[in-house]
Design a protein around this motif. Structure first.
Motif, PDB file in Angstrom:
ATOM      1  N   ARG B   9       6.621 -23.286  -3.806  1.00  0.00           N
ATOM      2  CA  ARG B   9       5.835 -22.840  -4.958  1.00  0.00           C
ATOM      3  C   ARG B   9       4.502 -23.576  -5.015  1.00  0.00           C
ATOM      4  O   ARG B   9       3.474 -22.996  -5.355  1.00  0.00           O
ATOM      5  CB  ARG B   9       6.634 -23.104  -6.234  1.00  0.00           C
ATOM      6  CG  ARG B   9       5.949 -22.627  -7.504  1.00  0.00           C
ATOM      7  CD  ARG B   9       5.922 -21.112  -7.570  1.00  0.00           C
ATOM      8  NE  ARG B   9       5.212 -20.650  -8.762  1.00  0.00           N
ATOM      9  CZ  ARG B   9       3.907 -20.410  -8.800  1.00  0.00           C
ATOM     10  NH1 ARG B   9       3.169 -20.593  -7.701  1.00  0.00           N
ATOM     11  NH2 ARG B   9       3.332 -19.989  -9.903  1.00  0.00           N
ATOM     12  N   PHE B  33       2.269  -7.475   2.726  1.00  0.00           N
ATOM     13  CA  PHE B  33       0.858  -7.852   2.617  1.00  0.00           C
ATOM     14  C   PHE B  33       0.756  -9.332   2.236  1.00  0.00           C
ATOM     15  O   PHE B  33       1.568  -9.844   1.470  1.00  0.00           O
ATOM     16  CB  PHE B  33       0.169  -7.042   1.514  1.00  0.00           C
ATOM     17  CG  PHE B  33       0.217  -5.554   1.687  1.00  0.00           C
ATOM     18  CD1 PHE B  33       1.360  -4.833   1.360  1.00  0.00           C
ATOM     19  CD2 PHE B  33      -0.885  -4.852   2.140  1.00  0.00           C
ATOM     20  CE1 PHE B  33       1.405  -3.459   1.506  1.00  0.00           C
ATOM     21  CE2 PHE B  33      -0.849  -3.470   2.284  1.00  0.00           C
ATOM     22  CZ  PHE B  33       0.293  -2.785   1.966  1.00  0.00           C
ATOM     23  N   TYR B  35      -2.151 -11.893   0.453  1.00  0.00           N
ATOM     24  CA  TYR B  35      -3.401 -11.967  -0.280  1.00  0.00           C
ATOM     25  C   TYR B  35      -3.720 -13.429  -0.572  1.00  0.00           C
ATOM     26  O   TYR B  35      -2.830 -14.263  -0.711  1.00  0.00           O
ATOM     27  CB  TYR B  35      -3.309 -11.210  -1.618  1.00  0.00           C
ATOM     28  CG  TYR B  35      -3.353  -9.714  -1.504  1.00  0.00           C
ATOM     29  CD1 TYR B  35      -2.198  -8.980  -1.241  1.00  0.00           C
ATOM     30  CD2 TYR B  35      -4.552  -9.019  -1.668  1.00  0.00           C
ATOM     31  CE1 TYR B  35      -2.241  -7.609  -1.131  1.00  0.00           C
ATOM     32  CE2 TYR B  35      -4.596  -7.638  -1.561  1.00  0.00           C
ATOM     33  CZ  TYR B  35      -3.444  -6.944  -1.296  1.00  0.00           C
ATOM     34  OH  TYR B  35      -3.480  -5.576  -1.184  1.00  0.00           O
ATOM     35  N   GLN B  37      -5.754 -15.689  -3.448  1.00  0.00           N
ATOM     36  CA  GLN B  37      -6.354 -15.603  -4.779  1.00  0.00           C
ATOM     37  C   GLN B  37      -6.973 -16.947  -5.137  1.00  0.00           C
ATOM     38  O   GLN B  37      -6.267 -17.923  -5.425  1.00  0.00           O
ATOM     39  CB  GLN B  37      -5.304 -15.210  -5.827  1.00  0.00           C
ATOM     40  CG  GLN B  37      -5.889 -14.975  -7.208  1.00  0.00           C
ATOM     41  CD  GLN B  37      -4.859 -14.491  -8.216  1.00  0.00           C
ATOM     42  OE1 GLN B  37      -3.662 -14.613  -8.002  1.00  0.00           O
ATOM     43  NE2 GLN B  37      -5.329 -13.932  -9.328  1.00  0.00           N
ATOM     44  N   GLY B  42      -9.791 -12.274  -8.350  1.00  0.00           N
ATOM     45  CA  GLY B  42      -8.690 -11.390  -8.036  1.00  0.00           C
ATOM     46  C   GLY B  42      -8.180 -11.647  -6.626  1.00  0.00           C
ATOM     47  O   GLY B  42      -8.847 -12.307  -5.831  1.00  0.00           O
ATOM     48  N   PRO B  43      -7.004 -11.146  -6.315  1.00  0.00           N
ATOM     49  CA  PRO B  43      -6.471 -11.317  -4.956  1.00  0.00           C
ATOM     50  C   PRO B  43      -7.363 -10.659  -3.909  1.00  0.00           C
ATOM     51  O   PRO B  43      -7.894  -9.571  -4.126  1.00  0.00           O
ATOM     52  CB  PRO B  43      -5.114 -10.609  -5.029  1.00  0.00           C
ATOM     53  CG  PRO B  43      -4.761 -10.578  -6.477  1.00  0.00           C
ATOM     54  CD  PRO B  43      -6.071 -10.458  -7.199  1.00  0.00           C
ATOM     55  N   PHE B  45      -7.424  -9.365   0.106  1.00  0.00           N
ATOM     56  CA  PHE B  45      -6.550  -8.965   1.208  1.00  0.00           C
ATOM     57  C   PHE B  45      -6.742  -9.866   2.424  1.00  0.00           C
ATOM     58  O   PHE B  45      -7.866 -10.160   2.822  1.00  0.00           O
ATOM     59  CB  PHE B  45      -6.871  -7.512   1.582  1.00  0.00           C
ATOM     60  CG  PHE B  45      -6.202  -7.020   2.838  1.00  0.00           C
ATOM     61  CD1 PHE B  45      -6.904  -6.963   4.037  1.00  0.00           C
ATOM     62  CD2 PHE B  45      -4.880  -6.619   2.823  1.00  0.00           C
ATOM     63  CE1 PHE B  45      -6.297  -6.509   5.191  1.00  0.00           C
ATOM     64  CE2 PHE B  45      -4.264  -6.158   3.981  1.00  0.00           C
ATOM     65  CZ  PHE B  45      -4.982  -6.107   5.175  1.00  0.00           C
ATOM     66  N   TYR B  48      -1.775  -7.244   6.884  1.00  0.00           N
ATOM     67  CA  TYR B  48      -0.744  -6.263   6.586  1.00  0.00           C
ATOM     68  C   TYR B  48       0.211  -6.100   7.765  1.00  0.00           C
ATOM     69  O   TYR B  48      -0.217  -6.038   8.918  1.00  0.00           O
ATOM     70  CB  TYR B  48      -1.398  -4.915   6.267  1.00  0.00           C
ATOM     71  CG  TYR B  48      -0.461  -3.739   6.327  1.00  0.00           C
ATOM     72  CD1 TYR B  48      -0.584  -2.761   7.315  1.00  0.00           C
ATOM     73  CD2 TYR B  48       0.560  -3.605   5.392  1.00  0.00           C
ATOM     74  CE1 TYR B  48       0.283  -1.686   7.381  1.00  0.00           C
ATOM     75  CE2 TYR B  48       1.437  -2.533   5.454  1.00  0.00           C
ATOM     76  CZ  TYR B  48       1.290  -1.577   6.452  1.00  0.00           C
ATOM     77  OH  TYR B  48       2.160  -0.524   6.517  1.00  0.00           O
ATOM     78  N   LEU B  91      -0.570 -15.075  -2.125  1.00  0.00           N
ATOM     79  CA  LEU B  91       0.380 -14.109  -2.650  1.00  0.00           C
ATOM     80  C   LEU B  91       0.908 -13.230  -1.530  1.00  0.00           C
ATOM     81  O   LEU B  91       0.159 -12.793  -0.657  1.00  0.00           O
ATOM     82  CB  LEU B  91      -0.299 -13.221  -3.697  1.00  0.00           C
ATOM     83  CG  LEU B  91      -0.817 -13.909  -4.956  1.00  0.00           C
ATOM     84  CD1 LEU B  91      -1.670 -12.943  -5.768  1.00  0.00           C
ATOM     85  CD2 LEU B  91       0.331 -14.415  -5.800  1.00  0.00           C
ATOM     86  N   LYS B 105       3.137   1.424  -5.306  1.00  0.00           N
ATOM     87  CA  LYS B 105       2.859   0.151  -5.953  1.00  0.00           C
ATOM     88  C   LYS B 105       3.351  -0.985  -5.069  1.00  0.00           C
ATOM     89  O   LYS B 105       4.245  -0.809  -4.244  1.00  0.00           O
ATOM     90  CB  LYS B 105       3.542   0.088  -7.307  1.00  0.00           C
ATOM     91  CG  LYS B 105       5.072   0.124  -7.253  1.00  0.00           C
ATOM     92  CD  LYS B 105       5.651   0.138  -8.650  1.00  0.00           C
ATOM     93  CE  LYS B 105       7.171   0.162  -8.614  1.00  0.00           C
ATOM     94  NZ  LYS B 105       7.764   0.251  -9.976  1.00  0.00           N
ATOM     95  N   LEU B 106       2.744  -2.144  -5.264  1.00  0.00           N
ATOM     96  CA  LEU B 106       3.144  -3.347  -4.552  1.00  0.00           C
ATOM     97  C   LEU B 106       4.001  -4.220  -5.466  1.00  0.00           C
ATOM     98  O   LEU B 106       3.757  -4.308  -6.671  1.00  0.00           O
ATOM     99  CB  LEU B 106       1.922  -4.133  -4.103  1.00  0.00           C
ATOM    100  CG  LEU B 106       0.945  -3.409  -3.175  1.00  0.00           C
ATOM    101  CD1 LEU B 106      -0.190  -4.348  -2.765  1.00  0.00           C
ATOM    102  CD2 LEU B 106       1.641  -2.862  -1.951  1.00  0.00           C
ATOM    103  N   PHE B 108       4.878  -8.059  -6.004  1.00  0.00           N
ATOM    104  CA  PHE B 108       4.310  -9.355  -5.650  1.00  0.00           C
ATOM    105  C   PHE B 108       5.294 -10.489  -5.877  1.00  0.00           C
ATOM    106  O   PHE B 108       6.090 -10.467  -6.828  1.00  0.00           O
ATOM    107  CB  PHE B 108       3.064  -9.636  -6.505  1.00  0.00           C
ATOM    108  CG  PHE B 108       1.835  -8.919  -6.044  1.00  0.00           C
ATOM    109  CD1 PHE B 108       1.579  -7.623  -6.454  1.00  0.00           C
ATOM    110  CD2 PHE B 108       0.920  -9.538  -5.204  1.00  0.00           C
ATOM    111  CE1 PHE B 108       0.441  -6.945  -6.031  1.00  0.00           C
ATOM    112  CE2 PHE B 108      -0.220  -8.871  -4.780  1.00  0.00           C
ATOM    113  CZ  PHE B 108      -0.459  -7.582  -5.185  1.00  0.00           C
ATOM    114  N   GLY B 109       5.210 -11.503  -5.025  1.00  0.00           N
ATOM    115  CA  GLY B 109       5.863 -12.761  -5.284  1.00  0.00           C
ATOM    116  C   GLY B 109       5.045 -13.601  -6.252  1.00  0.00           C
ATOM    117  O   GLY B 109       3.927 -13.237  -6.626  1.00  0.00           O
ATOM    118  N   SER B 110       5.598 -14.752  -6.629  1.00  0.00           N
ATOM    119  CA  SER B 110       4.907 -15.633  -7.580  1.00  0.00           C
ATOM    120  C   SER B 110       3.811 -16.453  -6.923  1.00  0.00           C
ATOM    121  O   SER B 110       3.023 -17.083  -7.611  1.00  0.00           O
ATOM    122  CB  SER B 110       5.902 -16.568  -8.255  1.00  0.00           C
ATOM    123  OG  SER B 110       6.832 -15.837  -9.014  1.00  0.00           O
TER     124      SER B 110
END
Lengths: 115, 117
Positions: B9, B33, B35, B37, B42-43, B45, B48, B91, B105-106, B108-110
């Motif tokens: 984490r 994906f 990302y 941040q 914002g995230p 890219f 992929y 992310l 939709k994606l 996302f993990g934390s």
């Protein structure tokens, strides 16, 4: 290329009032548009998306968004805000070209709903 | 699992160290994906995967960044010789179908918050 802009860093509303979080976009083709919400220490969560069809899209938690092609906008709305809606909101766009894996996110808008 | 899981984490690294960030996507999801941040942004890219194939790595900022997904499930993002500008939240996201035509939709993990000192 695609891009998205969220012109407001912060939006403050009183509980029970309507809220709007603004988003404008730019794409080469036709857009796939998304809204995600991020709570503290949590990943982004999907709220709603526009692919095609009805310009008014309804999503989770009572949120909706209106696709406006002429204004290249996709503003997020809710008729009556809740304190629990306070979070960071991201608009995202993908150009609907094949093999376009790059979903572009805005910088985010922090929504604060006060009791 | 129930959602996308990322570990660790939090990660603190000294400049020049190598780090490895893990992503465990939702079981059965084809697309994965990564990302980046940065604070207040914002995230962005990075890369992929469709199953085990890395189909797009156009967002990786330098050759110090490397990602793999050898068996089409768990993915690892590796950053070699970390620098201060690598400090960000990383992310991972997954989706059920292929990314090529996907309007899905994606999930996302934390995220992993990387701090390079």
């Amino acid at each position: 290329a695609q891009s998205v802009a969220q012109p407001e860093d912060q939006v403050n509303v009183a509980e029970g009032n309507p809220l709007t979080v603004k988003c404008t976009y730019s794409v080469s083709g036709n857009p796939y548009l998304f809204w995600y919400v991020q709570y503290p220490n949590r990943g982004l969560q999907f709220l709603l998306k526009y692919i095609t069809g009805d310009n008014l899209v309804k999503g989770s938690y009572g949120f909706e968004a209106e696709f406006n092609k002429s204004q290249t906008s996709f503003h997020l709305k809710k008729p009556s805000a809740l304190v629990s809606d306070s979070a960071l909101y991201f608009c995202a766009v993908r150009d609907n070209l094949y093999n376009n894996n790059d979903m572009r996110f805005g910088a985010g808008t922090r929504l604060t709903v006060k009791p | 699992g129930a959602g996308v899981s990322q570990s660790p984490r939090y990660k603190v690294a000294k400049r020049g160290q190598d780090v490895a960030l893990r992503c465990d996507p939702i079981s059965g999801h084809v697309s994965l994906f990564w990302y980046q941040q940065a604070l207040g942004q914002g995230p962005e890219f990075l890369t992929y995967f469709q199953n085990e194939a890395q189909l797009d790595k156009s967002g990786l900022p330098s050759d110090r960044f490397f990602a793999e997904r050898p068996e089409g499930s768990v993915s690892t993002l590796k950053i070699q010789r970390t620098q201060q500008e690598d400090s960000a939240v990383y992310l991972c996201a997954s989706s059920l179908g292929e990314g090529g035509w996907s309007n899905e939709k994606l999930f996302f993990g934390s995220g992993t918050q990387l701090s390079v000192l």
